[in-house]
Design a protein around this motif. Sequence first.
Motif, PDB file in Angstrom:
ATOM      1  N   LEU A  33      32.297  36.338  45.811  1.00 13.74           N
ATOM      2  CA  LEU A  33      31.962  36.630  44.425  1.00 13.74           C
ATOM      3  C   LEU A  33      33.187  36.576  43.517  1.00 13.74           C
ATOM      4  CD1 LEU A  33      30.021  37.464  42.194  1.00 13.74           C
ATOM      5  CD2 LEU A  33      30.171  39.822  43.009  1.00 13.74           C
ATOM      6  N   ASP A  34      34.320  37.086  43.975  1.00  7.11           N
ATOM      7  CA  ASP A  34      35.526  37.074  43.135  1.00  7.11           C
ATOM      8  C   ASP A  34      35.930  35.651  42.756  1.00  7.11           C
ATOM      9  OD1 ASP A  34      35.692  39.814  43.131  1.00  7.11           O
ATOM     10  OD2 ASP A  34      37.165  39.915  44.751  1.00  7.11           O
ATOM     11  N   THR A  35      35.821  34.727  43.692  1.00 11.67           N
ATOM     12  CA  THR A  35      36.166  33.329  43.417  1.00 11.67           C
ATOM     13  C   THR A  35      35.161  32.720  42.440  1.00 11.67           C
ATOM     14  OG1 THR A  35      37.168  33.092  45.603  1.00 11.67           O
ATOM     15  CG2 THR A  35      36.547  31.063  44.468  1.00 11.67           C
ATOM     16  N   LEU A  36      33.876  32.896  42.698  1.00 10.02           N
ATOM     17  CA  LEU A  36      32.824  32.363  41.834  1.00 10.02           C
ATOM     18  C   LEU A  36      32.945  32.920  40.419  1.00 10.02           C
ATOM     19  CD1 LEU A  36      30.172  30.799  41.369  1.00 10.02           C
ATOM     20  CD2 LEU A  36      28.959  32.784  42.309  1.00 10.02           C
ATOM     21  N   LEU A  37      33.250  34.182  40.333  1.00 11.50           N
ATOM     22  CA  LEU A  37      33.313  34.874  39.044  1.00 11.50           C
ATOM     23  C   LEU A  37      34.373  34.298  38.111  1.00 11.50           C
ATOM     24  CD1 LEU A  37      31.911  37.144  37.615  1.00 11.50           C
ATOM     25  CD2 LEU A  37      33.533  38.738  38.647  1.00 11.50           C
ATOM     26  N   ARG A  38      35.382  33.654  38.678  1.00 11.37           N
ATOM     27  CA  ARG A  38      36.441  33.079  37.842  1.00 11.37           C
ATOM     28  C   ARG A  38      35.874  32.071  36.842  1.00 11.37           C
ATOM     29  NH1 ARG A  38      41.429  31.138  41.168  1.00 11.37           N
ATOM     30  NH2 ARG A  38      42.125  30.799  39.030  1.00 11.37           N
ATOM     31  N   TYR A  39      34.820  31.320  37.221  1.00 12.08           N
ATOM     32  CA  TYR A  39      34.218  30.332  36.314  1.00 12.08           C
ATOM     33  C   TYR A  39      33.341  30.969  35.236  1.00 12.08           C
ATOM     34  CZ  TYR A  39      35.902  26.010  38.317  1.00 12.08           C
ATOM     35  OH  TYR A  39      36.711  24.964  38.710  1.00 12.08           O
ATOM     36  N   ASP A  51      34.052  49.066  30.219  1.00 10.87           N
ATOM     37  CA  ASP A  51      34.204  50.108  31.240  1.00 10.87           C
ATOM     38  C   ASP A  51      33.655  49.684  32.597  1.00 10.87           C
ATOM     39  OD1 ASP A  51      35.412  51.747  29.408  1.00 10.87           O
ATOM     40  OD2 ASP A  51      33.582  52.870  28.934  1.00 10.87           O
ATOM     41  N   ASP A  52      32.565  48.898  32.588  1.00 10.88           N
ATOM     42  CA  ASP A  52      31.924  48.540  33.858  1.00 10.88           C
ATOM     43  C   ASP A  52      31.786  47.034  34.053  1.00 10.88           C
ATOM     44  OD1 ASP A  52      30.011  48.050  31.925  1.00 10.88           O
ATOM     45  OD2 ASP A  52      28.357  48.940  33.054  1.00 10.88           O
ATOM     46  N   GLY A  53      32.577  46.243  33.341  1.00 11.01           N
ATOM     47  CA  GLY A  53      32.483  44.790  33.485  1.00 11.01           C
ATOM     48  C   GLY A  53      33.230  44.064  32.385  1.00 11.01           C
ATOM     49  N   PHE A  54      32.549  43.133  31.724  1.00 11.56           N
ATOM     50  CA  PHE A  54      33.183  42.368  30.659  1.00 11.56           C
ATOM     51  C   PHE A  54      32.124  41.686  29.801  1.00 11.56           C
ATOM     52  CE2 PHE A  54      32.873  39.748  34.421  1.00 11.56           C
ATOM     53  CZ  PHE A  54      32.489  38.497  33.983  1.00 11.56           C
ATOM     54  N   ILE A  55      32.546  41.203  28.634  1.00  9.22           N
ATOM     55  CA  ILE A  55      31.686  40.494  27.699  1.00  9.22           C
ATOM     56  C   ILE A  55      32.308  39.128  27.427  1.00  9.22           C
ATOM     57  CG2 ILE A  55      30.812  40.429  25.322  1.00  9.22           C
ATOM     58  CD1 ILE A  55      30.801  43.512  25.413  1.00  9.22           C
ATOM     59  N   VAL A  56      31.462  38.098  27.411  1.00  7.70           N
ATOM     60  CA  VAL A  56      31.911  36.748  27.102  1.00  7.70           C
ATOM     61  C   VAL A  56      31.005  36.170  26.021  1.00  7.70           C
ATOM     62  CG1 VAL A  56      32.327  34.420  28.001  1.00  7.70           C
ATOM     63  CG2 VAL A  56      32.612  36.389  29.510  1.00  7.70           C
ATOM     64  N   GLU A  57      31.622  35.626  24.976  1.00  7.40           N
ATOM     65  CA  GLU A  57      30.865  34.905  23.947  1.00  7.40           C
ATOM     66  C   GLU A  57      31.436  33.502  23.853  1.00  7.40           C
ATOM     67  OE1 GLU A  57      30.970  37.106  20.277  1.00  7.40           O
ATOM     68  OE2 GLU A  57      29.916  38.817  21.157  1.00  7.40           O
ATOM     69  N   THR A  58      30.557  32.515  24.011  1.00  2.46           N
ATOM     70  CA  THR A  58      30.986  31.121  23.952  1.00  2.46           C
ATOM     71  C   THR A  58      30.157  30.358  22.928  1.00  2.46           C
ATOM     72  OG1 THR A  58      29.460  30.492  25.733  1.00  2.46           O
ATOM     73  CG2 THR A  58      31.717  31.051  26.375  1.00  2.46           C
ATOM     74  N   SER A 118      34.560  34.164  33.936  1.00  2.96           N
ATOM     75  CA  SER A 118      35.391  35.211  33.328  1.00  2.96           C
ATOM     76  C   SER A 118      36.792  34.769  32.914  1.00  2.96           C
ATOM     77  CB  SER A 118      35.512  36.388  34.295  1.00  2.96           C
ATOM     78  OG  SER A 118      36.198  35.997  35.476  1.00  2.96           O
ATOM     79  N   GLU A 119      37.173  33.530  33.175  1.00  7.16           N
ATOM     80  CA  GLU A 119      38.503  33.046  32.788  1.00  7.16           C
ATOM     81  C   GLU A 119      38.350  31.949  31.746  1.00  7.16           C
ATOM     82  OE1 GLU A 119      41.012  32.023  36.133  1.00  7.16           O
ATOM     83  OE2 GLU A 119      40.425  33.835  37.222  1.00  7.16           O
ATOM     84  N   ASP A 120      39.000  32.150  30.623  1.00  7.92           N
ATOM     85  CA  ASP A 120      38.886  31.268  29.460  1.00  7.92           C
ATOM     86  C   ASP A 120      39.000  29.783  29.825  1.00  7.92           C
ATOM     87  OD1 ASP A 120      39.283  29.901  26.979  1.00  7.92           O
ATOM     88  OD2 ASP A 120      40.112  31.701  26.088  1.00  7.92           O
ATOM     89  N   ASP A 121      40.082  29.414  30.516  1.00  8.10           N
ATOM     90  CA  ASP A 121      40.302  27.993  30.804  1.00  8.10           C
ATOM     91  C   ASP A 121      39.266  27.427  31.771  1.00  8.10           C
ATOM     92  OD1 ASP A 121      41.460  29.616  32.796  1.00  8.10           O
ATOM     93  OD2 ASP A 121      42.949  28.107  33.340  1.00  8.10           O
ATOM     94  N   LEU A 122      38.809  28.212  32.727  1.00  8.13           N
ATOM     95  CA  LEU A 122      37.803  27.725  33.670  1.00  8.13           C
ATOM     96  C   LEU A 122      36.417  27.640  33.030  1.00  8.13           C
ATOM     97  CD1 LEU A 122      38.882  29.446  37.015  1.00  8.13           C
ATOM     98  CD2 LEU A 122      39.221  27.069  36.298  1.00  8.13           C
ATOM     99  N   ILE A 123      36.098  28.571  32.135  1.00  7.28           N
ATOM    100  CA  ILE A 123      34.834  28.498  31.392  1.00  7.28           C
ATOM    101  C   ILE A 123      34.813  27.215  30.563  1.00  7.28           C
ATOM    102  CG2 ILE A 123      33.463  29.515  29.518  1.00  7.28           C
ATOM    103  CD1 ILE A 123      34.567  32.286  30.460  1.00  7.28           C
ATOM    104  N   THR A 124      35.895  26.976  29.839  1.00  8.28           N
ATOM    105  CA  THR A 124      35.999  25.784  28.996  1.00  8.28           C
ATOM    106  C   THR A 124      35.904  24.519  29.835  1.00  8.28           C
ATOM    107  OG1 THR A 124      37.347  26.996  27.396  1.00  8.28           O
ATOM    108  CG2 THR A 124      37.464  24.588  27.308  1.00  8.28           C
ATOM    109  N   LYS A 133      35.020  35.168  22.531  1.00  5.12           N
ATOM    110  CA  LYS A 133      35.326  36.546  22.907  1.00  5.12           C
ATOM    111  C   LYS A 133      35.324  36.642  24.426  1.00  5.12           C
ATOM    112  CE  LYS A 133      33.596  41.237  21.970  1.00  5.12           C
ATOM    113  NZ  LYS A 133      32.534  41.977  21.274  1.00  5.12           N
ATOM    114  N   LEU A 134      36.306  37.335  24.939  1.00  8.72           N
ATOM    115  CA  LEU A 134      36.391  37.611  26.370  1.00  8.72           C
ATOM    116  C   LEU A 134      37.096  38.948  26.477  1.00  8.72           C
ATOM    117  CD1 LEU A 134      35.980  36.686  29.287  1.00  8.72           C
ATOM    118  CD2 LEU A 134      38.083  35.367  29.107  1.00  8.72           C
ATOM    119  N   GLU A 135      36.325  39.999  26.719  1.00  8.95           N
ATOM    120  CA  GLU A 135      36.950  41.332  26.749  1.00  8.95           C
ATOM    121  C   GLU A 135      36.355  42.198  27.850  1.00  8.95           C
ATOM    122  OE1 GLU A 135      34.877  44.350  23.515  1.00  8.95           O
ATOM    123  OE2 GLU A 135      36.229  42.832  22.755  1.00  8.95           O
ATOM    124  N   GLU A 136      37.223  43.004  28.430  1.00 13.31           N
ATOM    125  CA  GLU A 136      36.796  43.929  29.479  1.00 13.31           C
ATOM    126  C   GLU A 136      36.059  45.111  28.865  1.00 13.31           C
ATOM    127  OE1 GLU A 136      39.444  45.086  32.621  1.00 13.31           O
ATOM    128  OE2 GLU A 136      40.645  43.266  32.332  1.00 13.31           O
TER     129      GLU A 136
END
Length: 171
Positions: free
Chosen positions: A13-19, A47-54, A21-27, A42-45
Amino acid sequence: MQVTAIHDYKENLDTLLRYFSEDDLITDKYLKLGARNVRVNKLEETDDGFIVETQREVPANVPGVLKSILGSFNTIKQTESWHWQENEQLLCHMDVEIIGVPAKISGQMMFSEPTDRTGVSTQNDVSVTVKSSVPLIGSTLVSFICDDIKAQMQSEYEFLCETLPQLVAED
């Protein structure tokens, strides 16, 4: 109308999650899937995870009846809210807006690491709901969007299955 899929991955899951949760990999992911003008707004942590807006522009093969509503490219705004669950699963709520298109798209992804499935390190259960209240062509619009979502989900899954081993090798 609802679209569902289960995607199994060999990588953890940690490896998969990089695509997700990481700006350059999402792009990179969206560009390689045919989008243009990709932005991570937007990419921000939390308390229990993170938020991404693309935001991105995606090509559309539009049937004739929908050409007045959908162009050859559509701008997609996507908001994802990721939350770790007590059982170590990761839940993502997503809202997708196709700018100028009278449809509501929402869904969720539930990532887990099954221990009882040989060769599967991570499982992603995806569910997307599409609604439109437009009279007459609303059902055609929803059907088209659902078919497009199915194709995009499959393309993303194939992309991840192909690129995740390379990401692991680089670490």
